[in-house]
Design a protein around this motif. Structure first.
Motif, PDB file in Angstrom:
ATOM      1  N   ILE A   1      78.682 -16.531  14.130  1.00 41.01           N
ATOM      2  CA  ILE A   1      79.209 -17.006  12.854  1.00 41.01           C
ATOM      3  C   ILE A   1      79.292 -18.528  12.894  1.00 41.01           C
ATOM      4  O   ILE A   1      79.611 -19.112  13.934  1.00 41.01           O
ATOM      5  CB  ILE A   1      80.592 -16.362  12.569  1.00 41.01           C
ATOM      6  CG1 ILE A   1      81.073 -16.687  11.150  1.00 41.01           C
ATOM      7  CG2 ILE A   1      81.622 -16.748  13.610  1.00 41.01           C
ATOM      8  CD1 ILE A   1      82.264 -15.819  10.718  1.00 41.01           C
ATOM      9  N   SER A   2      78.987 -19.170  11.759  1.00 37.50           N
ATOM     10  CA  SER A   2      78.996 -20.635  11.757  1.00 37.50           C
ATOM     11  C   SER A   2      79.164 -21.190  10.358  1.00 37.50           C
ATOM     12  O   SER A   2      78.541 -20.715   9.411  1.00 37.50           O
ATOM     13  CB  SER A   2      77.687 -21.173  12.362  1.00 37.50           C
ATOM     14  OG  SER A   2      77.702 -22.586  12.409  1.00 37.50           O
ATOM     15  N   ASN A   3      80.020 -22.196  10.265  1.00 32.06           N
ATOM     16  CA  ASN A   3      80.089 -23.072   9.094  1.00 32.06           C
ATOM     17  C   ASN A   3      79.408 -24.361   9.530  1.00 32.06           C
ATOM     18  O   ASN A   3      80.056 -25.292  10.002  1.00 32.06           O
ATOM     19  CB  ASN A   3      81.549 -23.308   8.702  1.00 32.06           C
ATOM     20  CG  ASN A   3      81.705 -24.264   7.542  1.00 32.06           C
ATOM     21  OD1 ASN A   3      80.738 -24.636   6.889  1.00 32.06           O
ATOM     22  ND2 ASN A   3      82.939 -24.690   7.294  1.00 32.06           N
ATOM     23  N   PRO A   4      78.072 -24.416   9.440  1.00 31.17           N
ATOM     24  CA  PRO A   4      77.316 -25.474  10.121  1.00 31.17           C
ATOM     25  C   PRO A   4      77.306 -26.793   9.362  1.00 31.17           C
ATOM     26  O   PRO A   4      77.581 -26.836   8.161  1.00 31.17           O
ATOM     27  CB  PRO A   4      75.896 -24.880  10.161  1.00 31.17           C
ATOM     28  CG  PRO A   4      75.818 -24.079   8.894  1.00 31.17           C
ATOM     29  CD  PRO A   4      77.197 -23.493   8.694  1.00 31.17           C
ATOM     30  N   PRO A   5      76.950 -27.887  10.058  1.00 33.31           N
ATOM     31  CA  PRO A   5      76.730 -29.154   9.337  1.00 33.31           C
ATOM     32  C   PRO A   5      75.554 -28.988   8.396  1.00 33.31           C
ATOM     33  O   PRO A   5      74.598 -28.273   8.700  1.00 33.31           O
ATOM     34  CB  PRO A   5      76.424 -30.148  10.457  1.00 33.31           C
ATOM     35  CG  PRO A   5      75.968 -29.318  11.608  1.00 33.31           C
ATOM     36  CD  PRO A   5      76.682 -28.005  11.488  1.00 33.31           C
TER      37      PRO A   5
END
Length: 239
Positions: A112-116
């Motif tokens: 899971i990621s809230n990426p740049p």
């Protein structure tokens, strides 16, 4: 100015050491991602540790590893993990994704990621904030490539991105083993345009992708939709 902490129903996130504070994007992704059956979850770019903490609350049988390239963010996440009810299942690692994948291939059931996501845009001058927001340190291509190698054969990947980046991300996805099976478009207000895309991918074959739309407010500030309240009610004190 943001408060130095953000209190949720079952945990508190201190955020005095990190450039990126608790925001709606992280809460949306942490509440929406489906990690059922996952025994080992990886949170890429953990920041304060918010999403990892939400995963620990929602999935009591899962071990969560959280990584971040910024040392101050790792210190903050570690502090928040130790203060939570799930400290025995939460681990923070100070590492870039590109280095982490070298020794952890195939280990994770869900990533899971809230990426740049900012590309070629003006920097703020805050090194930590720019590192967290701009794709210089982690491109979408690298995110998919590394996630593909880090995940098990039946694993899933959940991300949140600007709606404007969705077409580009879907093109990049085609070079990986992932198939899109869930999508949520988010409007900040019922009268405004879609601003965010939450995308969930799997390595398994997909017949149909489930697509949904969510708006946060009903035409007035703090007049939250029932759908948004239902999604986040296990976390926000107000709901």
């Amino acid at each position: 100015m943001a408060n130095n902490y953000f209190k949720f129903k079952q945990f508190t996130v201190n955020q005095d050491k990190t450039a990126m504070k608790v925001g709606t994007d992280g809460v949306l992704l942490g509440a929406w991602a489906d990690c059922n059956g996952a025994r080992k979850i990886l949170d890429i770019g953990t920041g304060t540790g918010l999403i990892a903490l939400m995963m620990a609350q929602r999935y009591p049988d899962a071990e969560i590893i959280a990584i971040d390239i910024d040392e101050s963010a790792c210190d903050q996440a570690r502090e928040n993990f130790l203060a939570s009810p799930w400290s025995d299942r939460l681990t923070v690692v100070h590492s870039s994704l590109q280095n982490f994948v070298k020794s952890n291939a195939g280990e994770f059931d869900h990533i899971i990621s809230n990426p740049p996501y900012f590309q070629n845009s003006l920097r703020s001058g805050d090194k930590s904030r720019d590192l967290a927001r701009h794709t210089d340190s982690l491109s979408f291509e690298e995110l998919f490539y590394c996630s593909n190698n880090l995940s098990s054969t039946r694993a899933s990947l959940s991300i949140i991105i600007p709606y404007a980046a969705e077409i580009n991300v879907m093109t990049i996805k085609n070079n990986s083993s992932y198939n899109l099976f869930r999508k949520l478009h988010v409007q900040g207000d019922i009268n405004k345009q879609v601003v965010r895309s939450l995308l969930e991918f799997t390595k398994e074959n997909v017949a149909n992708c489930k697509e949904e739309l969510l708006y946060i407010e009903k035409g007035k500030r703090h007049a939250y939709s029932e759908e948004y309240k239902a999604l986040t009610s296990d976390f926000y004190l107000a709901f």
